[in-house]
Motif scaffolding. Structure first.
Motif, PDB file in Angstrom:
ATOM      1  N   TRP A  55       0.766  -1.235   0.000  1.00 39.62           N
ATOM      2  CA  TRP A  55       0.000   0.000   0.000  1.00 39.62           C
ATOM      3  C   TRP A  55       0.804   1.297   0.000  1.00 39.62           C
ATOM      4  O   TRP A  55       0.290   2.335  -0.426  1.00 39.62           O
ATOM      5  N   LEU A  56       2.047   1.280   0.491  1.00 33.78           N
ATOM      6  CA  LEU A  56       2.760   2.552   0.611  1.00 33.78           C
ATOM      7  C   LEU A  56       3.148   3.106  -0.759  1.00 33.78           C
ATOM      8  O   LEU A  56       3.778   2.439  -1.559  1.00 33.78           O
ATOM      9  N   ARG A  57       2.790   4.357  -0.988  1.00 34.61           N
ATOM     10  CA  ARG A  57       3.054   5.009  -2.282  1.00 34.61           C
ATOM     11  C   ARG A  57       4.350   5.815  -2.259  1.00 34.61           C
ATOM     12  O   ARG A  57       4.913   6.100  -3.322  1.00 34.61           O
ATOM     13  N   THR A  58       4.800   6.208  -1.079  1.00 32.07           N
ATOM     14  CA  THR A  58       5.954   7.114  -0.997  1.00 32.07           C
ATOM     15  C   THR A  58       7.189   6.460  -0.396  1.00 32.07           C
ATOM     16  O   THR A  58       8.237   7.098  -0.335  1.00 32.07           O
ATOM     17  N   ALA A  59       7.109   5.211   0.044  1.00 31.69           N
ATOM     18  CA  ALA A  59       8.257   4.532   0.634  1.00 31.69           C
ATOM     19  C   ALA A  59       9.170   3.970  -0.448  1.00 31.69           C
ATOM     20  O   ALA A  59       8.724   3.661  -1.565  1.00 31.69           O
ATOM     21  N   SER A  60      10.452   3.818  -0.128  1.00 37.56           N
ATOM     22  CA  SER A  60      11.424   3.238  -1.053  1.00 37.56           C
ATOM     23  C   SER A  60      11.616   1.747  -0.817  1.00 37.56           C
ATOM     24  O   SER A  60      11.816   0.974  -1.758  1.00 37.56           O
ATOM     25  N   ARG A  61      11.544   1.329   0.444  1.00 36.51           N
ATOM     26  CA  ARG A  61      11.848  -0.047   0.789  1.00 36.51           C
ATOM     27  C   ARG A  61      11.357  -0.323   2.202  1.00 36.51           C
ATOM     28  O   ARG A  61      11.301   0.582   3.029  1.00 36.51           O
ATOM     29  N   VAL A  62      10.989  -1.569   2.478  1.00 37.47           N
ATOM     30  CA  VAL A  62      10.596  -1.988   3.827  1.00 37.47           C
ATOM     31  C   VAL A  62      11.554  -3.091   4.263  1.00 37.47           C
ATOM     32  O   VAL A  62      11.706  -4.098   3.569  1.00 37.47           O
ATOM     33  N   VAL A  63      12.221  -2.878   5.400  1.00 34.99           N
ATOM     34  CA  VAL A  63      13.161  -3.880   5.909  1.00 34.99           C
ATOM     35  C   VAL A  63      12.750  -4.295   7.313  1.00 34.99           C
ATOM     36  O   VAL A  63      12.012  -3.573   8.004  1.00 34.99           O
ATOM     37  N   VAL A  64      13.216  -5.462   7.734  1.00 36.44           N
ATOM     38  CA  VAL A  64      12.957  -5.979   9.076  1.00 36.44           C
ATOM     39  C   VAL A  64      14.286  -6.132   9.784  1.00 36.44           C
ATOM     40  O   VAL A  64      15.222  -6.753   9.249  1.00 36.44           O
ATOM     41  N   ARG A  65      14.397  -5.563  10.988  1.00 38.29           N
ATOM     42  CA  ARG A  65      15.615  -5.678  11.772  1.00 38.29           C
ATOM     43  C   ARG A  65      15.798  -7.127  12.213  1.00 38.29           C
ATOM     44  O   ARG A  65      14.910  -7.716  12.827  1.00 38.29           O
ATOM     45  N   VAL A  66      16.942  -7.708  11.892  1.00 40.20           N
ATOM     46  CA  VAL A  66      17.267  -9.073  12.269  1.00 40.20           C
ATOM     47  C   VAL A  66      18.111  -9.100  13.536  1.00 40.20           C
ATOM     48  O   VAL A  66      17.938  -9.960  14.399  1.00 40.20           O
ATOM     49  N   ALA A  67      19.029  -8.148  13.654  1.00 42.00           N
ATOM     50  CA  ALA A  67      19.910  -8.112  14.826  1.00 42.00           C
ATOM     51  C   ALA A  67      20.531  -6.737  14.965  1.00 42.00           C
ATOM     52  O   ALA A  67      20.747  -6.027  13.972  1.00 42.00           O
ATOM     53  N   GLU A  68      20.838  -6.371  16.216  1.00 34.32           N
ATOM     54  CA  GLU A  68      21.591  -5.158  16.517  1.00 34.32           C
ATOM     55  C   GLU A  68      22.565  -5.494  17.632  1.00 34.32           C
ATOM     56  O   GLU A  68      22.178  -6.051  18.662  1.00 34.32           O
ATOM     57  N   PHE A  69      23.848  -5.173  17.426  1.00 38.63           N
ATOM     58  CA  PHE A  69      24.849  -5.473  18.447  1.00 38.63           C
ATOM     59  C   PHE A  69      26.087  -4.627  18.221  1.00 38.63           C
ATOM     60  O   PHE A  69      26.217  -3.946  17.200  1.00 38.63           O
ATOM     61  N   HIS A  70      27.025  -4.699  19.186  1.00 34.99           N
ATOM     62  CA  HIS A  70      28.288  -3.961  19.117  1.00 34.99           C
ATOM     63  C   HIS A  70      29.391  -4.929  18.728  1.00 34.99           C
ATOM     64  O   HIS A  70      29.456  -6.043  19.242  1.00 34.99           O
ATOM     65  N   ALA A  71      30.264  -4.517  17.807  1.00 38.69           N
ATOM     66  CA  ALA A  71      31.403  -5.346  17.424  1.00 38.69           C
ATOM     67  C   ALA A  71      32.537  -4.460  16.927  1.00 38.69           C
ATOM     68  O   ALA A  71      32.353  -3.701  15.971  1.00 38.69           O
ATOM     69  N   SER A  72      33.678  -4.576  17.591  1.00 32.26           N
ATOM     70  CA  SER A  72      34.847  -3.805  17.167  1.00 32.26           C
ATOM     71  C   SER A  72      35.965  -4.705  16.662  1.00 32.26           C
ATOM     72  O   SER A  72      37.010  -4.212  16.227  1.00 32.26           O
ATOM     73  N   THR A  73      35.758  -6.044  16.733  1.00 29.92           N
ATOM     74  CA  THR A  73      36.728  -7.002  16.200  1.00 29.92           C
ATOM     75  C   THR A  73      35.995  -8.031  15.352  1.00 29.92           C
ATOM     76  O   THR A  73      34.796  -8.261  15.535  1.00 29.92           O
ATOM     77  N   PHE A  74      36.735  -8.677  14.446  1.00 29.26           N
ATOM     78  CA  PHE A  74      36.110  -9.711  13.622  1.00 29.26           C
ATOM     79  C   PHE A  74      35.689 -10.919  14.458  1.00 29.26           C
ATOM     80  O   PHE A  74      34.690 -11.570  14.140  1.00 29.26           O
ATOM     81  N   HIS A  75      36.452 -11.208  15.520  1.00 32.62           N
ATOM     82  CA  HIS A  75      36.076 -12.326  16.387  1.00 32.62           C
ATOM     83  C   HIS A  75      34.696 -12.069  17.012  1.00 32.62           C
ATOM     84  O   HIS A  75      33.824 -12.958  17.031  1.00 32.62           O
ATOM     85  N   GLU A  76      34.489 -10.857  17.481  1.00 26.06           N
ATOM     86  CA  GLU A  76      33.198 -10.503  18.081  1.00 26.06           C
ATOM     87  C   GLU A  76      32.089 -10.515  17.030  1.00 26.06           C
ATOM     88  O   GLU A  76      30.971 -10.971  17.285  1.00 26.06           O
ATOM     89  N   LEU A  77      32.403 -10.016  15.849  1.00 25.18           N
ATOM     90  CA  LEU A  77      31.426 -10.002  14.760  1.00 25.18           C
ATOM     91  C   LEU A  77      31.005 -11.429  14.396  1.00 25.18           C
ATOM     92  O   LEU A  77      29.811 -11.723  14.244  1.00 25.18           O
ATOM     93  N   GLU A  78      31.975 -12.305  14.255  1.00 26.57           N
ATOM     94  CA  GLU A  78      31.673 -13.699  13.905  1.00 26.57           C
ATOM     95  C   GLU A  78      30.818 -14.370  14.966  1.00 26.57           C
ATOM     96  O   GLU A  78      29.867 -15.097  14.659  1.00 26.57           O
ATOM     97  N   ARG A  79      31.166 -14.151  16.229  1.00 29.60           N
ATOM     98  CA  ARG A  79      30.414 -14.768  17.328  1.00 29.60           C
ATOM     99  C   ARG A  79      28.959 -14.304  17.319  1.00 29.60           C
ATOM    100  O   ARG A  79      28.033 -15.108  17.493  1.00 29.60           O
ATOM    101  N   ARG A  80      28.753 -13.027  17.115  1.00 25.76           N
ATOM    102  CA  ARG A  80      27.385 -12.484  17.093  1.00 25.76           C
ATOM    103  C   ARG A  80      26.623 -12.952  15.860  1.00 25.76           C
ATOM    104  O   ARG A  80      25.434 -13.254  15.924  1.00 25.76           O
ATOM    105  N   ALA A  81      27.299 -12.994  14.722  1.00 26.45           N
ATOM    106  CA  ALA A  81      26.646 -13.396  13.471  1.00 26.45           C
ATOM    107  C   ALA A  81      26.134 -14.825  13.549  1.00 26.45           C
ATOM    108  O   ALA A  81      25.078 -15.152  12.983  1.00 26.45           O
ATOM    109  N   LYS A  82      26.861 -15.690  14.236  1.00 26.82           N
ATOM    110  CA  LYS A  82      26.454 -17.094  14.363  1.00 26.82           C
ATOM    111  C   LYS A  82      25.173 -17.255  15.177  1.00 26.82           C
ATOM    112  O   LYS A  82      24.472 -18.260  15.051  1.00 26.82           O
ATOM    113  N   LYS A  83      24.872 -16.274  16.026  1.00 28.26           N
ATOM    114  CA  LYS A  83      23.688 -16.360  16.890  1.00 28.26           C
ATOM    115  C   LYS A  83      22.405 -15.881  16.199  1.00 28.26           C
ATOM    116  O   LYS A  83      21.306 -16.058  16.721  1.00 28.26           O
TER     117      LYS A  83
END
Length: 388
Positions: A55-83
């Motif tokens: 129905w939306l006439r003026t929107a560009s895209r609709v997305v759904v948030r899958v995850a939000e987290f903090h990551a400053s290293t690849f190890h932390e990013l990988e651990r969070r991504a697996k969850k």
């Protein structure tokens, strides 16, 4: 298909259209929870995701948030991504892609970030295939038929969203024929909705180009769902219920009016533009609702008749070519309107106040946005004087 009734939904729109898009959401029964530049958050169900896309006439895209987290290293990013519960949304039949942007973050290599997410997904969803997506903020970028995940890193905060729309929502499927400098469908709809167009009075576009404004006006006037003739990414989500979608389409069809309540007039002096408008209107299913003719701008204005709304996307900026000055056209439009359209409302989009002032009609700013990369203003006024 995700089973939770509480999805974090984000509706993306062009900066400047947030108020119009939020009002659209309310009209279809979905309450915004937060408005920010370029988008609106809300909480809803999978059915709400489908309804927003439909129905939306003026929107560009609709997305759904899958995850939000903090990551400053690849190890932390990988651990969070697996969850992340990737299998809630995708199976091994649809390829996936990751569009990543990294700003002011320790993890700044977008390809490396995308690779970590792809590895996490394919490890959880056996047989799934990840494809390389275009990186960056260009929302036109897609990876073929792949299901897109949009990843944003900002100051080491990571947001992962799944795209439910696929092609951008302005791609209704009707505008295959184009003329010079077309206006995007979402901006055209935003102009009309901000001007409170409902179809209850006549509408005139004397510079119709490929017909986007009058076609969007006809879709609004007849209450035709803009997404009713296209495909969406959510149709490939795990557990998608086609029957539920068909019921939603049938309900939308019941709400459609058989014809526009008032006359919609579209004209252009260019024969190619008139042909493009007629072809696009036919594809949109509204050709019977629009009177299309080859006329000069002043001729169209002089023959418009009783009060209504005139809309236009006149030339401006780079759209008129090197060395061209469109002030005369704006002055002619204003003169013809003052002489023939007394009491009419007028809504135009332009990029310069000096051009708008040539109309010599008092106007107010409805919103500022961008069209084809050019910053523009959408203004509305009422034509003064006694007319003819």
């Amino acid at each position: 298909m995700p089973t939770s009734n509480k999805l974090q939904i984000f509706v993306i729109c062009a900066p400047g259209l947030e108020t119009v898009t939020g009002a659209e959401m309310l009209r279809i029964g979905i309450k915004p929870t937060k408005v920010e530049a370029g988008g609106i958050s809300c909480v809803g169900s999978v059915q709400d995701v489908m309804r927003l896309n439909l129905w939306l006439r003026t929107a560009s895209r609709v997305v759904v948030r899958v995850a939000e987290f903090h990551a400053s290293t690849f190890h932390e990013l990988e651990r969070r991504a697996k969850k992340i519960e990737w299998k809630r949304f995708v199976d091994d039949k649809t390829p996936v892609g990751f569009r990543v942007t990294c700003k002011k973050s320790k993890l700044y290599h977008s390809d490396a970030v995308a690779e970590r997410f792809a590895n996490a997904l394919t490890a959880q969803v056996k047989g799934a295939k990840a494809e390389k997506s275009d990186e960056g903020d260009d929302d036109d970028a897609v990876a073929g038929n792949a299901q897109q995940f949009i990843v944003r890193l900002f100051r080491d905060d990571v947001t992962v969203s799944i795209d439910s729309s696929g092609d951008l929502l302005h791609r209704r499927g009707y505008r295959l024929s184009t003329a010079k400098a077309p206006i995007r469908e979402t901006l055209a709809a935003g102009m009309l909705l901000a001007a409170e167009w409902s179809g209850s009075k006549p509408l005139l576009d004397p510079l119709c180009g490929s017909g986007t404004l009058p076609i969007e006006a006809a879709l609004i006037a007849r209450n035709i769902a803009p997404g009713s003739r296209r495909q969406f990414a959510f149709m490939n989500w795990r557990g998608f219920e086609g029957r539920g979608w068909q019921l939603m389409l049938a309900e939308a069809e019941k709400k459609t009016l058989p014809k526009a309540p008032s006359r919609i007039m579209a004209s252009d002096r260019d024969e190619g533009a008139v042909k493009a408008t007629m072809e696009n209107a036919t594809r949109a299913g509204v050709s019977a609702d629009i009177d299309v003719a080859r006329k000069s701008m002043t001729e169209a204005i002089s023959e418009a008749g009783a009060g209504g709304l005139m809309v236009a996307n006149p030339p401006y900026g780079k759209r008129v070519g090197e060395g061209a000055d469109p002030r005369d056209l704006y002055a002619s439009m204003g003169k013809a309107a003052r002489e023939n359209l007394a009491g009419w409302d007028i809504t135009i989009v332009s990029n310069e106040s000096r051009l708008i002032s040539q109309l010599r009609i008092p106007v107010e700013l409805l919103f500022a946005a961008s069209n084809g990369g050019i910053p523009v203003q959408v203004v509305k006024g009422r034509v003064p004087g006694s007319g003819k």
